[in-house]
Design an enzyme around this catalytic site. Structure first.
Site, short mmCIF file in Angstrom:
data_model
loop_
_atom_site.label_atom_id
_atom_site.label_comp_id
_atom_site.label_asym_id
_atom_site.label_seq_id
_atom_site.Cartn_x
_atom_site.Cartn_y
_atom_site.Cartn_z
N ALA A 121 -31.36 76.12 14.33
CA ALA A 121 -31.78 76.39 15.56
C ALA A 121 -33.35 76.79 15.80
O ALA A 121 -33.61 77.56 16.73
CB ALA A 121 -30.91 77.26 16.25
N ASN A 177 -27.46 82.80 11.76
CA ASN A 177 -27.58 81.91 10.43
C ASN A 177 -29.21 81.80 10.39
O ASN A 177 -29.55 81.57 9.12
CB ASN A 177 -27.01 80.85 10.37
CG ASN A 177 -25.49 80.86 10.27
OD1 ASN A 177 -25.02 81.32 9.11
ND2 ASN A 177 -24.62 80.70 11.31
N HIS A 205 -35.50 82.02 19.92
CA HIS A 205 -35.97 82.74 19.07
C HIS A 205 -37.37 82.55 18.57
O HIS A 205 -37.97 81.67 18.80
CB HIS A 205 -35.16 81.76 17.73
CG HIS A 205 -33.69 81.55 17.63
ND1 HIS A 205 -32.78 82.46 17.57
CD2 HIS A 205 -33.23 80.53 18.17
CE1 HIS A 205 -31.53 81.87 17.80
NE2 HIS A 205 -31.79 80.91 17.92
#
Ligand SMILES: NC(=O)C1=CN([C@@H]2O[C@H](COP(=O)(O)OP(=O)(O)OC[C@H]3O[C@@H](n4cnc5c(N)ncnc54)[C@H](O)[C@@H]3O)[C@@H](O)[C@H]2O)C=CC1
Ligand SMILES: O=C([O-])CC(=O)C(=O)O
Length: 254
Positions: A121, A177, A205
């Site tokens: 991601a 993760n 992110h």
């Protein structure tokens, strides 16, 4: 290439849909989940085989795609590699433990198998791989997710965690993760901040990396998967692209 999926949830469904009725040379045929109904659902859609015993899958595939949980990697990862089968790991948090990661790499080396960890991601792992040829001095990750992605009810933004990636993956095993991917790529236990923010509707992110090469900053605003808002669509897409690249003769990017 015959593929078996370990963990038949959100990521697995998106991956499977992408390979249905397409002649890619990749046959996603076996499905295993500790919830047998989930394995059966995907097997039905794709005319595949749901297995009760994971060995029945491992023995018949070239590659296992793990999209289950860090615990599943600890439980089955070595077994897959010791049978000489390749593995794609989504639950990269399991690999933050250096001793376990070394055992996995040793098993892969001794059995001519490969471990693939997709970028998932976040964006920027391509640059980090190149940057790691020099020295990487500092890396940070700030993850901002909506309350439904983090299973929280809040009216205002709240910092849920601030510290090292190694602790973050223990406290948020199915949500961060990306911190493990970043740490392993940088060879650093990166600084992580996790924020729950009712003002965002995406999984955001931000990565900052500094080293001999200079500095970069990336920001990903990910649409969450409908069935599992913890997980971003980009994570499933990265696994699809990685799977396809295994059959390609032209590799783009580091
Ligand atoms: N590397 C990355 O950037 C990302 C990694 N992930 C990770 O990928 C994994 C899969 O994500 P999703 O598909 O969204 O999760 P999900 O919760 O939608 O599906 C997981 C499936 O695996 C099964 N499962 C869990 N533990 C198992 C075990 N020990 N043995 C057998 N089956 C097991 C569950 O029953 C469920 O059907 C999670 O660990 C998640 O944290 C998710 C998003 C990004
Ligand atoms: O999908 C995401 O945005 C990140 C995520 O859940 C993880 O890293 O486990």
């Amino acid at each position: 290439m015959i593929v078996g999926i370990l963990g038949c949830g959100a990521i697995a469904s998106i991956i499977l849909n992408n390979f249905l009725s397409k002649d890619s040379g990749i046959d996603i045929k076996y499905f295993y989940d500790h919830d047998m109904e989930k394995a059966e659902n995907l097997a039905t859609i794709s005319d595949g085989i749901a297995v009760l015993d994971i060995d029945d899958m491992i023995d018949n595939v070239d590659l296992v795609l793990e999209a289950a949980s860090p615990i599943s990697v600890e439980k089955f990862g070595l077994k897959v590699l010791k049978k000489g089968k390749n593995i794609i790991i989504m639950s990269i948090g399991a690999l933050m433990d250096n001793k376990f990661r070394d055992r996995m790499i040793e098993a892969a080396t001794n059995n001519d198998a490969k471990i693939f960890a997709p970028s998932g991601a976040i964006v920027g792992l391509d640059g980090i791989k190149a940057a790691s040829i020099g020295k990487i001095n500092r890396a940070t990750l700030t993850t901002r997710k909506p309350p439904r992605s983090l299973g929280k009810l809040v009216d205002e933004e709240e910092i849920l965690y601030e510290g090292k990636a190694s602790e973050a993956v223990k406290m948020f095993p199915v949500n961060i993760n990306v911190a493990a991917a970043l740490s392993i790529a940088c060879n650093l236990d990166v600084d992580v901040k996790i924020i729950v923010d009712p003002k965002v509707d995406k999984n955001v992110h931000e990565v900052i990396v500094e080293g001999d090469f200079g500095q970069f900053k990336t920001r990903t605003e990910n649409l969450p998967c409908e069935v599992n808002p913890k997980t971003s669509m980009l994570a499933a897409y990265s696994a699809i692209k990685l799977l396809k690249s295994l059959n390609e003769n032209f590799i783009m990017g580091t």
